[in-house]
Design a protein around this motif. Structure first.
Motif, PDB file in Angstrom:
ATOM      1  N   GLY A 158     119.864  62.821  -9.592  1.00 27.79           N
ATOM      2  CA  GLY A 158     119.440  61.870 -10.613  1.00 27.79           C
ATOM      3  C   GLY A 158     118.418  60.859 -10.146  1.00 27.79           C
ATOM      4  O   GLY A 158     117.839  60.145 -10.967  1.00 27.79           O
ATOM      5  N   GLY A 159     118.155  60.772  -8.829  1.00 24.28           N
ATOM      6  CA  GLY A 159     117.270  59.735  -8.317  1.00 24.28           C
ATOM      7  C   GLY A 159     115.844  59.856  -8.808  1.00 24.28           C
ATOM      8  O   GLY A 159     115.212  58.847  -9.164  1.00 24.28           O
ATOM      9  N   THR A 160     115.308  61.082  -8.834  1.00 29.97           N
ATOM     10  CA  THR A 160     113.930  61.276  -9.286  1.00 29.97           C
ATOM     11  C   THR A 160     113.788  60.919 -10.748  1.00 29.97           C
ATOM     12  O   THR A 160     112.824  60.256 -11.154  1.00 29.97           O
ATOM     13  CB  THR A 160     113.490  62.728  -9.052  1.00 29.97           C
ATOM     14  N   ARG A 161     114.746  61.311 -11.568  1.00 28.07           N
ATOM     15  CA  ARG A 161     114.686  61.007 -12.987  1.00 28.07           C
ATOM     16  C   ARG A 161     114.796  59.506 -13.224  1.00 28.07           C
ATOM     17  O   ARG A 161     114.170  58.969 -14.136  1.00 28.07           O
ATOM     18  CB  ARG A 161     115.781  61.779 -13.729  1.00 28.07           C
ATOM     19  N   ASP A 162     115.569  58.826 -12.401  1.00 34.73           N
ATOM     20  CA  ASP A 162     115.642  57.369 -12.514  1.00 34.73           C
ATOM     21  C   ASP A 162     114.287  56.750 -12.208  1.00 34.73           C
ATOM     22  O   ASP A 162     113.838  55.842 -12.911  1.00 34.73           O
ATOM     23  CB  ASP A 162     116.700  56.826 -11.547  1.00 34.73           C
ATOM     24  N   CYS A 163     113.608  57.229 -11.160  1.00 38.61           N
ATOM     25  CA  CYS A 163     112.293  56.693 -10.820  1.00 38.61           C
ATOM     26  C   CYS A 163     111.293  56.974 -11.937  1.00 38.61           C
ATOM     27  O   CYS A 163     110.481  56.118 -12.293  1.00 38.61           O
ATOM     28  CB  CYS A 163     111.808  57.294  -9.504  1.00 38.61           C
ATOM     29  N   MET A 164     111.352  58.168 -12.525  1.00 37.25           N
ATOM     30  CA  MET A 164     110.486  58.506 -13.654  1.00 37.25           C
ATOM     31  C   MET A 164     110.729  57.548 -14.818  1.00 37.25           C
ATOM     32  O   MET A 164     109.782  57.053 -15.442  1.00 37.25           O
ATOM     33  CB  MET A 164     110.752  59.937 -14.095  1.00 37.25           C
ATOM     34  N   ARG A 165     111.988  57.306 -15.117  1.00 37.50           N
ATOM     35  CA  ARG A 165     112.334  56.415 -16.234  1.00 37.50           C
ATOM     36  C   ARG A 165     111.832  54.999 -15.988  1.00 37.50           C
ATOM     37  O   ARG A 165     111.236  54.371 -16.864  1.00 37.50           O
ATOM     38  CB  ARG A 165     113.852  56.410 -16.429  1.00 37.50           C
ATOM     39  N   GLN A 166     112.051  54.494 -14.771  1.00 41.07           N
ATOM     40  CA  GLN A 166     111.617  53.130 -14.464  1.00 41.07           C
ATOM     41  C   GLN A 166     110.094  53.017 -14.501  1.00 41.07           C
ATOM     42  O   GLN A 166     109.547  52.022 -14.992  1.00 41.07           O
ATOM     43  CB  GLN A 166     112.154  52.718 -13.099  1.00 41.07           C
ATOM     44  N   ALA A 167     109.402  54.024 -13.972  1.00 36.99           N
ATOM     45  CA  ALA A 167     107.938  53.985 -13.978  1.00 36.99           C
ATOM     46  C   ALA A 167     107.408  54.002 -15.409  1.00 36.99           C
ATOM     47  O   ALA A 167     106.512  53.224 -15.769  1.00 36.99           O
ATOM     48  CB  ALA A 167     107.384  55.161 -13.182  1.00 36.99           C
ATOM     49  N   ALA A 168     107.949  54.879 -16.246  1.00 35.86           N
ATOM     50  CA  ALA A 168     107.493  54.958 -17.633  1.00 35.86           C
ATOM     51  C   ALA A 168     107.779  53.663 -18.377  1.00 35.86           C
ATOM     52  O   ALA A 168     106.942  53.177 -19.152  1.00 35.86           O
ATOM     53  CB  ALA A 168     108.160  56.138 -18.335  1.00 35.86           C
ATOM     54  N   ALA A 169     108.948  53.091 -18.141  1.00 36.40           N
ATOM     55  CA  ALA A 169     109.306  51.832 -18.803  1.00 36.40           C
ATOM     56  C   ALA A 169     108.386  50.700 -18.381  1.00 36.40           C
ATOM     57  O   ALA A 169     108.160  49.754 -19.137  1.00 36.40           O
ATOM     58  CB  ALA A 169     110.760  51.477 -18.495  1.00 36.40           C
ATOM     59  N   ALA A 170     107.827  50.792 -17.166  1.00 37.17           N
ATOM     60  CA  ALA A 170     106.918  49.765 -16.664  1.00 37.17           C
ATOM     61  C   ALA A 170     105.471  50.026 -17.065  1.00 37.17           C
ATOM     62  O   ALA A 170     104.573  49.275 -16.685  1.00 37.17           O
ATOM     63  CB  ALA A 170     107.026  49.680 -15.142  1.00 37.17           C
ATOM     64  N   GLY A 171     105.223  51.093 -17.816  1.00 37.00           N
ATOM     65  CA  GLY A 171     103.873  51.365 -18.286  1.00 37.00           C
ATOM     66  C   GLY A 171     103.056  52.264 -17.381  1.00 37.00           C
ATOM     67  O   GLY A 171     101.845  52.418 -17.587  1.00 37.00           O
ATOM     68  N   ILE A 172     103.684  52.870 -16.375  1.00 30.63           N
ATOM     69  CA  ILE A 172     102.981  53.775 -15.464  1.00 30.63           C
ATOM     70  C   ILE A 172     103.094  55.192 -16.021  1.00 30.63           C
ATOM     71  O   ILE A 172     104.202  55.677 -16.239  1.00 30.63           O
ATOM     72  CB  ILE A 172     103.588  53.709 -14.055  1.00 30.63           C
ATOM     73  N   PRO A 173     101.979  55.889 -16.261  1.00 28.12           N
ATOM     74  CA  PRO A 173     102.060  57.275 -16.746  1.00 28.12           C
ATOM     75  C   PRO A 173     102.801  58.155 -15.748  1.00 28.12           C
ATOM     76  O   PRO A 173     102.580  58.056 -14.540  1.00 28.12           O
ATOM     77  CB  PRO A 173     100.591  57.698 -16.869  1.00 28.12           C
ATOM     78  N   VAL A 174     103.681  59.000 -16.246  1.00 24.46           N
ATOM     79  CA  VAL A 174     104.491  59.865 -15.392  1.00 24.46           C
ATOM     80  C   VAL A 174     104.095  61.321 -15.646  1.00 24.46           C
ATOM     81  O   VAL A 174     104.076  61.774 -16.785  1.00 24.46           O
ATOM     82  CB  VAL A 174     106.005  59.675 -15.674  1.00 24.46           C
ATOM     83  N   ARG A 175     103.799  62.038 -14.561  1.00 22.14           N
ATOM     84  CA  ARG A 175     103.378  63.432 -14.660  1.00 22.14           C
ATOM     85  C   ARG A 175     104.416  64.289 -13.917  1.00 22.14           C
ATOM     86  O   ARG A 175     104.322  64.493 -12.714  1.00 22.14           O
ATOM     87  CB  ARG A 175     101.996  63.594 -14.042  1.00 22.14           C
ATOM     88  N   PRO A 176     105.401  64.831 -14.630  1.00 21.63           N
ATOM     89  CA  PRO A 176     106.439  65.625 -13.960  1.00 21.63           C
ATOM     90  C   PRO A 176     106.002  67.059 -13.716  1.00 21.63           C
ATOM     91  O   PRO A 176     105.320  67.674 -14.536  1.00 21.63           O
ATOM     92  CB  PRO A 176     107.609  65.567 -14.941  1.00 21.63           C
TER      93      PRO A 176
END
Length: 224
Positions: A158-176
């Motif tokens: 779950g750690g990577t998905r948490d980082c993705m969620r936090q980055a997206a919530a902070a306005g950073i585009p996420v490219r999985p």
């Protein structure tokens, strides 16, 4: 934003160092600075060619590049680390291509917040204990440092998905970069803070205490 503690890739990581008001959105870096990539990925990822190809493409577009990652490296086997864990494979790519790297290892030995619940610490095989939230807290600190994009290689944890969620919530585009099409929630390629993917269970940390978005900042320290 110029983070403190920057360095090229070596084996052990620096202290995360940043300062901002709790709850403030992470800065998306712009201008003529090196392109800043927040990289996150599963410890079980072994697809080195795919991960390296993704960063080859980024380097082609952005020759001045800085890669930020959490230094979740595999333990050495017979004195050599195996080609496993996205962070390790990204580190090897940075070394090979002489790309500036920032490593931010989680401090598993220290509780991530004084508000941790009693008896939440878990026990290792050697009898020592660790804070299970440390990786999620480290994710939040990396997000606070800002990035132009977050490149993610989700695994089973779950750690990577948490980082993705936090980055997206902070306005950073996420490219999985999903390991298989079946791993891709909703079929989306890009995650933004307005997308319903953020509510998908795959993007939630396994422990609700893990979110570092609104916690006061605390620098993490190097650990083994």
């Amino acid at each position: 934003m110029t983070p403190q503690g920057s360095r090229t890739g070596t084996d052990s990581g620096p202290v995360c160092s940043a300062s901002r008001t709790p709850g403030q959105a992470a800065q998306v870096v712009s201008g003529h600075q090196p392109w800043r990539v927040l990289a996150t990925g599963g410890r079980d990822r072994e697809d080195k060619p795919r991960i390296w190809a993704a960063f080859d493409d980024i380097l082609t577009l952005h020759p001045q590049l800085t890669v930020v990652q959490g230094a979740a490296y595999p333990r050495p086997e017979c004195g050599v680390r195996p080609d496993r864990s996205a962070d390790w494979l990204i580190h090897l790519w940075c070394e090979r291509n002489n790309v500036t790297e920032e490593e931010h290892p989680a401090d598993w030995d220290t509780c991530s917040t004084p508000n941790c619940t009693p008896n939440h610490r878990r026990t290792r095989r050697d009898g020592s204990t660790y804070c299970p939230d440390a990786g999620f807290w480290r994710n939040g600190e990396m997000v606070k440092l800002g990035a132009n994009e977050c490149v993610a290689f989700p695994g089973k944890g779950g750690g990577t998905r948490d980082c993705m969620r936090q980055a997206a919530a902070a306005g950073i585009p996420v490219r999985p970069h999903w390991l298989t099409p079946a791993d891709r929630p909703g079929g989306g390629h890009m995650v933004t803070s307005s997308m319903p993917l953020l509510q998908d269970p795959l993007f939630q940390a396994p422990d609700t205490r893990a979110s570092a978005i609104n916690r006061p900042f605390r620098s993490i320290t190097q650990h083994d």
